[in-house]
Design a protein around this motif. Structure first.
Motif, mmCIF file in Angstrom:
data_model
loop_
_atom_site.group_PDB
_atom_site.id
_atom_site.type_symbol
_atom_site.label_atom_id
_atom_site.label_comp_id
_atom_site.label_asym_id
_atom_site.label_seq_id
_atom_site.Cartn_x
_atom_site.Cartn_y
_atom_site.Cartn_z
ATOM 1 N N TYR A 51 -10.482 31.403 44.903
ATOM 2 C CA TYR A 51 -11.237 30.668 45.913
ATOM 3 C C TYR A 51 -10.298 29.882 46.830
ATOM 4 O O TYR A 51 -10.469 29.881 48.051
ATOM 5 C CB TYR A 51 -12.232 29.728 45.216
ATOM 6 N N GLY A 52 -9.297 29.247 46.259
ATOM 7 C CA GLY A 52 -8.317 28.513 47.063
ATOM 8 C C GLY A 52 -7.548 29.417 48.008
ATOM 9 O O GLY A 52 -7.288 29.050 49.158
ATOM 10 N N ILE A 53 -7.195 30.621 47.539
ATOM 11 C CA ILE A 53 -6.493 31.572 48.408
ATOM 12 C C ILE A 53 -7.375 31.956 49.587
ATOM 13 O O ILE A 53 -6.930 31.979 50.745
ATOM 14 C CB ILE A 53 -6.060 32.817 47.611
ATOM 15 N N PHE A 54 -8.644 32.251 49.314
ATOM 16 C CA PHE A 54 -9.559 32.620 50.400
ATOM 17 C C PHE A 54 -9.694 31.500 51.420
ATOM 18 O O PHE A 54 -9.646 31.732 52.629
ATOM 19 C CB PHE A 54 -10.945 32.979 49.853
ATOM 20 N N VAL A 55 -9.854 30.280 50.949
ATOM 21 C CA VAL A 55 -10.045 29.143 51.852
ATOM 22 C C VAL A 55 -8.794 28.911 52.700
ATOM 23 O O VAL A 55 -8.871 28.774 53.926
ATOM 24 C CB VAL A 55 -10.439 27.887 51.051
ATOM 25 N N ILE A 137 -15.506 21.024 61.701
ATOM 26 C CA ILE A 137 -16.580 22.016 61.683
ATOM 27 C C ILE A 137 -16.194 23.210 60.816
ATOM 28 O O ILE A 137 -16.984 23.693 60.005
ATOM 29 C CB ILE A 137 -16.896 22.483 63.118
ATOM 30 N N VAL A 138 -14.972 23.678 60.977
ATOM 31 C CA VAL A 138 -14.556 24.927 60.337
ATOM 32 C C VAL A 138 -14.363 24.773 58.826
ATOM 33 O O VAL A 138 -14.809 25.626 58.049
ATOM 34 C CB VAL A 138 -13.272 25.461 61.022
ATOM 35 N N VAL A 139 -13.726 23.714 58.388
ATOM 36 C CA VAL A 139 -13.390 23.583 56.964
ATOM 37 C C VAL A 139 -14.637 23.526 56.077
ATOM 38 O O VAL A 139 -14.719 24.268 55.084
ATOM 39 C CB VAL A 139 -12.447 22.376 56.727
ATOM 40 N N PRO A 140 -15.656 22.697 56.380
ATOM 41 C CA PRO A 140 -16.851 22.738 55.518
ATOM 42 C C PRO A 140 -17.561 24.091 55.537
ATOM 43 O O PRO A 140 -18.065 24.543 54.504
ATOM 44 C CB PRO A 140 -17.759 21.648 56.098
ATOM 45 N N CYS A 141 -17.575 24.744 56.699
ATOM 46 C CA CYS A 141 -18.205 26.069 56.767
ATOM 47 C C CYS A 141 -17.459 27.075 55.907
ATOM 48 O O CYS A 141 -18.076 27.908 55.238
ATOM 49 C CB CYS A 141 -18.261 26.554 58.212
ATOM 50 N N VAL A 142 -16.142 27.018 55.918
ATOM 51 C CA VAL A 142 -15.341 27.938 55.101
ATOM 52 C C VAL A 142 -15.570 27.657 53.617
ATOM 53 O O VAL A 142 -15.736 28.589 52.821
ATOM 54 C CB VAL A 142 -13.844 27.813 55.466
ATOM 55 N N LEU A 143 -15.593 26.392 53.246
ATOM 56 C CA LEU A 143 -15.793 26.035 51.835
ATOM 57 C C LEU A 143 -17.134 26.552 51.317
ATOM 58 O O LEU A 143 -17.222 27.088 50.219
ATOM 59 C CB LEU A 143 -15.702 24.520 51.653
#
Length: 161
Positions: A51-55, A137-143
């Motif tokens: 999950y960390g790699i994907f994020v 905006i991007v970081v919460p959407c990615v998580l």
């Protein structure tokens, strides 16, 4: 679609396959990795590291496209928009407050949708959206989106593979 080559790669070299494919096709790879977790041999991969790699890879890719839009606009304006009427129209379009508001909605939709996020990210760079607002905006959407895609892959693996 036949994802057997990706599953075979996950069995042989799991993290190398995840890192390389997460940069190019992160959401689809998250579906396949979620399905791989539910299969035999899926316990060989750590869920949190994956999950960390994907994020991290998705945020790095978004930062790259954002910076290309931000820097590319300056170069495009300098070299390709030599006519003053075109330059004025582009400046008028980008100075509108509505463009900033519509970019927020476009970024939210594009980061959760499986395809089409790169044009919205590039447009955010061209519009010179402030970097903290962009990452806000991007970081919460990615998580959230990678949890959703990996969960869908885990529970519906029969239809994916």
């Amino acid at each position: 679609m036949d994802w057997s080559y990706l599953v075979d790669g996950l069995r042989a070299h799991p993290y190398a396959v995840i890192v390389t494919s997460a940069f190019f096709e992160g959401r689809f790879t998250a579906l396949v990795v979620g399905a791989f977790f539910s299969m035999e041999g899926g316990e060989s991969i750590n869920l949190f590291i994956t999950y960390g790699i994907f994020v991290v890879m998705d945020i790095l890719g978004d930062a790259l496209y954002y910076s290309l839009g931000r820097v590319g606009y300056l170069g495009g304006k300098k070299f390709f928009l030599k006519r003053t009427s075109w330059s004025r129209k582009v400046d008028q379009l980008l100075s509108r407050k509505g463009l900033q508001r519509s970019l927020v909605g476009a970024l939210l939709l594009s980061k959760i949708a499986p395809v089409g996020s790169k044009p919205a990210i590039f447009a955010a760079g061209v519009a010179k959206m402030p970097l903290p607002r962009f990452f806000g905006i991007v970081v919460p959407c990615v998580l959230v989106s990678f949890v959703i895609y990996m969960a869908v892959g885990y529970f519906f693996w029969q239809w994916i593979l």
